[in-house]
Write a protein that holds these residues in place. Structure first.
Motif, PDB file in Angstrom:
ATOM      1  N   GLY A 113       0.798  -1.230   0.000  1.00 45.72           N
ATOM      2  CA  GLY A 113       0.000   0.000   0.000  1.00 45.72           C
ATOM      3  C   GLY A 113       0.826   1.274   0.000  1.00 45.72           C
ATOM      4  N   ASN A 114       2.113   1.181  -0.330  1.00 44.80           N
ATOM      5  CA  ASN A 114       2.958   2.384  -0.400  1.00 44.80           C
ATOM      6  C   ASN A 114       2.359   3.376  -1.383  1.00 44.80           C
ATOM      7  OD1 ASN A 114       4.960   1.233   1.313  1.00 44.80           O
ATOM      8  ND2 ASN A 114       5.660   0.029  -0.422  1.00 44.80           N
ATOM      9  N   GLU A 115       2.595   4.649  -1.123  1.00 46.62           N
ATOM     10  CA  GLU A 115       1.974   5.684  -1.949  1.00 46.62           C
ATOM     11  C   GLU A 115       2.962   6.811  -2.232  1.00 46.62           C
ATOM     12  OE1 GLU A 115      -1.862   8.684  -1.638  1.00 46.62           O
ATOM     13  OE2 GLU A 115      -1.527   7.187  -0.076  1.00 46.62           O
ATOM     14  N   LEU A 116       3.106   7.165  -3.491  1.00 44.34           N
ATOM     15  CA  LEU A 116       3.932   8.303  -3.888  1.00 44.34           C
ATOM     16  C   LEU A 116       3.151   9.570  -3.587  1.00 44.34           C
ATOM     17  CD1 LEU A 116       6.390   9.553  -5.373  1.00 44.34           C
ATOM     18  CD2 LEU A 116       5.092   9.271  -7.494  1.00 44.34           C
ATOM     19  N   LEU A 117       3.742  10.455  -2.786  1.00 48.73           N
ATOM     20  CA  LEU A 117       3.081  11.708  -2.433  1.00 48.73           C
ATOM     21  C   LEU A 117       3.566  12.868  -3.289  1.00 48.73           C
ATOM     22  CD1 LEU A 117       3.155  11.301   1.456  1.00 48.73           C
ATOM     23  CD2 LEU A 117       1.300  10.743  -0.123  1.00 48.73           C
ATOM     24  N   SER A 118       4.854  12.850  -3.666  1.00 48.30           N
ATOM     25  CA  SER A 118       5.380  13.848  -4.599  1.00 48.30           C
ATOM     26  C   SER A 118       6.571  13.250  -5.331  1.00 48.30           C
ATOM     27  CB  SER A 118       5.767  15.148  -3.882  1.00 48.30           C
ATOM     28  OG  SER A 118       6.800  14.923  -2.953  1.00 48.30           O
ATOM     29  N   GLU A 119       6.730  13.669  -6.585  1.00 49.31           N
ATOM     30  CA  GLU A 119       7.744  13.120  -7.487  1.00 49.31           C
ATOM     31  C   GLU A 119       9.157  13.428  -7.023  1.00 49.31           C
ATOM     32  OE1 GLU A 119       7.276  11.517 -10.588  1.00 49.31           O
ATOM     33  OE2 GLU A 119       5.114  11.445 -10.266  1.00 49.31           O
ATOM     34  N   GLY A 120      10.068  12.535  -7.374  1.00 47.40           N
ATOM     35  CA  GLY A 120      11.492  12.747  -7.163  1.00 47.40           C
ATOM     36  C   GLY A 120      12.177  12.804  -8.508  1.00 47.40           C
ATOM     37  N   HIS A 121      13.439  12.528  -8.526  1.00 47.50           N
ATOM     38  CA  HIS A 121      14.197  12.497  -9.775  1.00 47.50           C
ATOM     39  C   HIS A 121      14.945  11.176  -9.868  1.00 47.50           C
ATOM     40  CE1 HIS A 121      16.948  13.971  -6.693  1.00 47.50           C
ATOM     41  NE2 HIS A 121      17.918  13.461  -7.404  1.00 47.50           N
ATOM     42  N   ALA A 122      14.987  10.616 -11.065  1.00 47.42           N
ATOM     43  CA  ALA A 122      15.679   9.347 -11.274  1.00 47.42           C
ATOM     44  C   ALA A 122      17.179   9.574 -11.227  1.00 47.42           C
ATOM     45  CB  ALA A 122      15.286   8.758 -12.618  1.00 47.42           C
ATOM     46  N   THR A 123      17.883   8.633 -10.591  1.00 49.00           N
ATOM     47  CA  THR A 123      19.345   8.715 -10.557  1.00 49.00           C
ATOM     48  C   THR A 123      19.919   7.329 -10.766  1.00 49.00           C
ATOM     49  OG1 THR A 123      19.373   8.386  -8.166  1.00 49.00           O
ATOM     50  CG2 THR A 123      19.418  10.646  -8.938  1.00 49.00           C
ATOM     51  N   GLY A 124      20.815   7.216 -11.719  1.00 51.40           N
ATOM     52  CA  GLY A 124      21.598   5.994 -11.842  1.00 51.40           C
ATOM     53  C   GLY A 124      21.025   4.904 -12.712  1.00 51.40           C
ATOM     54  N   GLY A 125      19.723   4.798 -12.868  1.00 51.81           N
ATOM     55  CA  GLY A 125      19.149   3.711 -13.639  1.00 51.81           C
ATOM     56  C   GLY A 125      19.596   3.721 -15.082  1.00 51.81           C
ATOM     57  N   GLU A 126      19.645   4.911 -15.686  1.00 48.52           N
ATOM     58  CA  GLU A 126      20.062   5.021 -17.072  1.00 48.52           C
ATOM     59  C   GLU A 126      21.527   4.637 -17.213  1.00 48.52           C
ATOM     60  OE1 GLU A 126      18.751   7.629 -15.349  1.00 48.52           O
ATOM     61  OE2 GLU A 126      16.705   7.614 -16.093  1.00 48.52           O
ATOM     62  N   ASP A 127      22.362   5.027 -16.253  1.00 51.14           N
ATOM     63  CA  ASP A 127      23.780   4.690 -16.301  1.00 51.14           C
ATOM     64  C   ASP A 127      23.977   3.180 -16.237  1.00 51.14           C
ATOM     65  OD1 ASP A 127      24.362   7.374 -16.366  1.00 51.14           O
ATOM     66  OD2 ASP A 127      24.790   7.521 -14.221  1.00 51.14           O
ATOM     67  N   ARG A 128      23.243   2.504 -15.390  1.00 47.28           N
ATOM     68  CA  ARG A 128      23.375   1.047 -15.266  1.00 47.28           C
ATOM     69  C   ARG A 128      22.960   0.348 -16.549  1.00 47.28           C
ATOM     70  NH1 ARG A 128      23.531  -1.079  -9.682  1.00 47.28           N
ATOM     71  NH2 ARG A 128      23.685   0.703  -8.309  1.00 47.28           N
ATOM     72  N   THR A 129      21.900   0.831 -17.183  1.00 44.90           N
ATOM     73  CA  THR A 129      21.453   0.234 -18.434  1.00 44.90           C
ATOM     74  C   THR A 129      22.514   0.404 -19.510  1.00 44.90           C
ATOM     75  OG1 THR A 129      19.151   0.668 -17.867  1.00 44.90           O
ATOM     76  CG2 THR A 129      19.642   0.284 -20.196  1.00 44.90           C
ATOM     77  N   LEU A 130      23.107   1.583 -19.592  1.00 45.98           N
ATOM     78  CA  LEU A 130      24.158   1.845 -20.571  1.00 45.98           C
ATOM     79  C   LEU A 130      25.362   0.944 -20.311  1.00 45.98           C
ATOM     80  CD1 LEU A 130      25.136   3.573 -22.932  1.00 45.98           C
ATOM     81  CD2 LEU A 130      26.011   5.206 -21.259  1.00 45.98           C
ATOM     82  N   ILE A 131      25.760   0.792 -19.078  1.00 47.75           N
ATOM     83  CA  ILE A 131      26.892  -0.071 -18.736  1.00 47.75           C
ATOM     84  C   ILE A 131      26.572  -1.526 -19.072  1.00 47.75           C
ATOM     85  CG2 ILE A 131      28.237  -1.005 -16.800  1.00 47.75           C
ATOM     86  CD1 ILE A 131      28.053   1.829 -15.560  1.00 47.75           C
TER      87      ILE A 131
END
Length: 155
Positions: free
Chosen positions: A114-132
């Motif tokens: 039941g976790n709930e996102l209350l306000s957006e954050g920013h993505a970090t690192g996921g794109e770098d891992r995919t590229l690697i």
């Protein structure tokens, strides 16, 4: 070994080599419970995901939260929880900087809690891992192709 058989084996190796790298386990997540998430959890809080540490291997993601307010149980200024990496295995996708209402039991939380996102954050690192990941896969394929070419020319 004949030249045709050797070429066939080399071609088969080139085709099959990337499969172990690209294959991922298949999981299934089904959230059957509709009960109150606050009632089922040991601890509940509102906090900001400060660090989302995704593993290179394995499926467990470690998420560190800065706790703003406690809704149930006891939590310090900072709480670190485990969730699964993929939603298919009931993992909840936390994003660094996001503000969440989090429900945990036993140091873990998941998609069904039941976790709930209350306000957006920013993505970090996921794109770098995919590229690697894809860069490493391409490097392995180039090395295999080079080795195969060397074997063919040597014979």
């Amino acid at each position: 070994m004949t030249l045709h058989l050797r070429r066939f084996l080399v071609l088969l190796l080139l085709i099959l080599a990337p499969l172990p790298v690209a294959a991922r386990p298949a999981w299934a997540c089904s959230c059957a419970e509709n009960s109150d998430p606050l009632g089922r959890s040991e601890t509940a809080f509102v906090g900001v995901a400060e660090d989302v540490d995704e593993p290179w291997f394995g499926n467990e993601v470690e998420v560190r939260f800065a706790v703003e307010s406690v809704l149930k149980g006891e939590a310090g200024d900072s709480v670190t929880l485990i969730t699964m990496k993929d939603s298919a295995s009931c993992g909840y996708e936390f994003v660094a900087g996001g503000r969440y209402r989090v429900f945990e039991t036993g140091g873990e939380t998941n998609l069904c809690d039941g976790n709930e996102l209350l306000s957006e954050g920013h993505a970090t690192g996921g794109e770098d891992r995919t590229l690697i990941f894809w860069g490493g896969t391409a490097l392995v394929l180039l090395l295999v192709a080079g080795g195969v070419t060397w074997l063919i020319r040597k014979s």
